[in-house]
Design an enzyme around this catalytic site. Structure first.
Site, mmCIF file in Angstrom:
data_model
loop_
_atom_site.group_PDB
_atom_site.id
_atom_site.type_symbol
_atom_site.label_atom_id
_atom_site.label_comp_id
_atom_site.label_asym_id
_atom_site.label_seq_id
_atom_site.Cartn_x
_atom_site.Cartn_y
_atom_site.Cartn_z
ATOM 1 N N CYS A 266 48.989 26.596 38.491
ATOM 2 C CA CYS A 266 49.362 27.358 37.221
ATOM 3 C C CYS A 266 48.642 28.684 36.728
ATOM 4 O O CYS A 266 49.224 29.705 36.855
ATOM 5 C CB CYS A 266 49.535 26.517 35.672
ATOM 6 S SG CYS A 266 50.743 25.031 36.051
ATOM 7 N N PHE A 267 47.305 28.475 36.602
ATOM 8 C CA PHE A 267 46.466 29.548 35.962
ATOM 9 C C PHE A 267 46.416 30.671 37.064
ATOM 10 O O PHE A 267 47.107 31.692 36.665
ATOM 11 C CB PHE A 267 45.011 29.003 35.830
ATOM 12 C CG PHE A 267 44.864 28.508 34.461
ATOM 13 C CD1 PHE A 267 43.837 27.860 34.211
ATOM 14 C CD2 PHE A 267 45.979 28.294 33.455
ATOM 15 C CE1 PHE A 267 43.700 26.987 32.917
ATOM 16 C CE2 PHE A 267 45.638 27.858 32.136
ATOM 17 C CZ PHE A 267 44.600 27.106 31.949
#
Ligand code: UDX
Length: 427
Positions: A266-267
């Protein structure tokens, strides 16, 4: 309510099981027949705390089943969640391949459905995606009109791997981006037995809340890593600095752990996608570029510390931890991959142990030695790097490390509690 979940991966399956635990009837849709079969056999294709028993419970109560047939799922449900992946492309852009396919399939089915249907976008999509991509495809392929024949909302997820079920059941907030009040009311009703604040807003605001939240968390991590790199040069323990900072309520102690950087699916993906989106609207996000830059360079810091201590060519280096974080088998964008590649490029022999991530790691870094135990990795090793803060590493003692040729231990994540004479990437 009767719910269909389009895409039964990580977010989809946890969402399905979460709604089933509230008594809703859920149909999980996926293109992968193997995955559909596993779900119907109460087997979870992913490792996630509590997921297996909640899935078994839902299936035994006939509240959940899986299918590859999206048409049946939409015809036999009132509300459909789009939970397909939006992976990164090589240039950092978000891939809309699965989103577009799901939108087309939904449109084609709605063409044949006469009753009102609600679509909820839960996949992480950039601001304006729902309005400019998803709605037009559904309208074109269904011949129906949004707001009249079907409604649409954007309802981002904030699930952390390893804690996804508890994050779904106890969210800090529920964000509902709505095309119109009617659809927002329907979705708010679905969440009525959740004890969390509900934010009603526009579609693109909801999309941005997700990206801004992840980008902030990533920024906080790169911030403490920048402070950590300065502290390391000054011989200051960054964890002591972070502890005192975290007592300020405005800062909070969360996401203030320095280390070898953030990984995960995600990040890195979300921050890069937001940077590229900003560029497309002629805004250069210098801060977010720096967040990515600091994170890209962070894993190498632990290698630099090791190289100051020894020549690693031909040496046996024990690596404890491969997953991007504990309690998951996921190694997507794990900093451990960059660390291991760097060590191998310098001629080191890697002996790695991870309690869960070995299978996934072998697909990405096949030519290292995988050990079945911590001891096997430590035996006669010349140094040990700890790259994931698995709880089982907490209890390691000097006795465990006495199996090494030389006791050179460097932590990439703060985890050891019973060992003397070691250091960390930022401590
Ligand atoms: C994240 C967000 O937390 C979640 O809300 C969102 O929905 C998905 O992305 P996740 O990627 O599963 O969740 O893991 P998270 O626990 O946030 O950790 C991400 C990475 O940051 C890990 O590699 C972790 O080791 C690292 N991290 C986390 C730090 O380096 N320092 C910290 O203080 C916290």
């Amino acid at each position: 309510m009767r719910i269909s979940i389009i895409g039964s991966g990580y977010v989809g399956l946890c969402t399905a099981v979460g709604f089933a635990s509230k008594g809703h009837e859920v149909i999980c849709v996926d293109i992968d027949e193997e995955k559909v079969k596993k779900i119907n056999n109460s087997e979870t294709p992913i490792f996630e705390e509590n997921l297996e028993n909640m899935l078994k419970d839902a299936i035994s109560k006939k509240l959940l089943y899986a299918t590859t047939n999206i048409n049946d799922a939409i015809i036999n449900s009132d509300i459909s969640f789009i939970t397909v992946g939006t992976p990164s492309m090589l240039n950092g852009d978000m891939s809309l391949e699965y989103i577009k396919k799901a939108s087309e399939d939904i449109g084609n089915t709605l063409e044949k459905k006469n009753s009102y249907h609600v679509i909820v976008v839960k996949s992480t999509v950039l601001p304006e995606t729902t309005e400019k991509i998803i709605i037009p495809i559904i309208e074109k392929d269904s011949g129906k009109i949004v707001g009249r024949n079907f409604g649409i909302c954007m309802n981002p997820e904030f699930l952390r791997e390893g804690k996804a079920i508890s994050d779904f059941i106890n969210p800090d907030r529920i964000v509902i981006g709505e095309y119109d009040k009617k659809t927002g009311d329907i979705l708010e009703k679905l969440y009525k037995d959740f004890d969390s604040p509900i934010i009603r807003t526009s579609l693109k605001t909801a999309e941005m809340i997700k990206y801004a939240s992840n980008a902030f968390l990533a920024t906080k991590i790169s911030f403490i890593n920048e402070i950590g790199n300065i502290c390391k040069k000054l011989g200051i323990d960054t964890n002591e600095v972070a502890k005192a900072m975290g007592l300020d309520k405005r800062i909070s102690p969360h996401f203030l752990e320095s280390g070898i950087g953030f990984g995960g699916s995600c990040f890195p993906k979300d921050v890069s996608a937001l940077i590229n989106k900003a560029k497309k609207i002629n805004y250069e996000s210098k801060l977010l570029e720096t967040v990515i830059d600091i994170n890209r360079n962070q894993p190498e810091k632990i290698v630099e510390i090791l190289l100051k201590k020894m020549d690693i060519k031909g040496k046996k280096i024990a690596v404890l931890g491969l997953a991007f974080k504990p309690k998951t088998d996921d190694i997507r964008d794990s900093p451990a991959i960059s660390v291991i590649n760097s060590l191998m490029n310098k001629g080191a022999k890697i002996y790695a142990y991870d309690p869960k991530a070995e299978l996934n790691a072998k697909k990405i870094i096949p030519d290292i030695n995988y050990c079945k135990s911590i001891g096997e990795a430590l035996d006669n090793s010349d140094a040990c790097l700890i790259l994931t803060d698995w709880p089982e590493f907490k209890s390691l003692s000097d006795k465990d490390f006495s199996r090494m040729n030389k006791k050179i231990i460097i932590e990439g994540r703060k985890v050891l509690e019973n060992v003397d004479n070691f250091e960390g990437v930022c401590w």
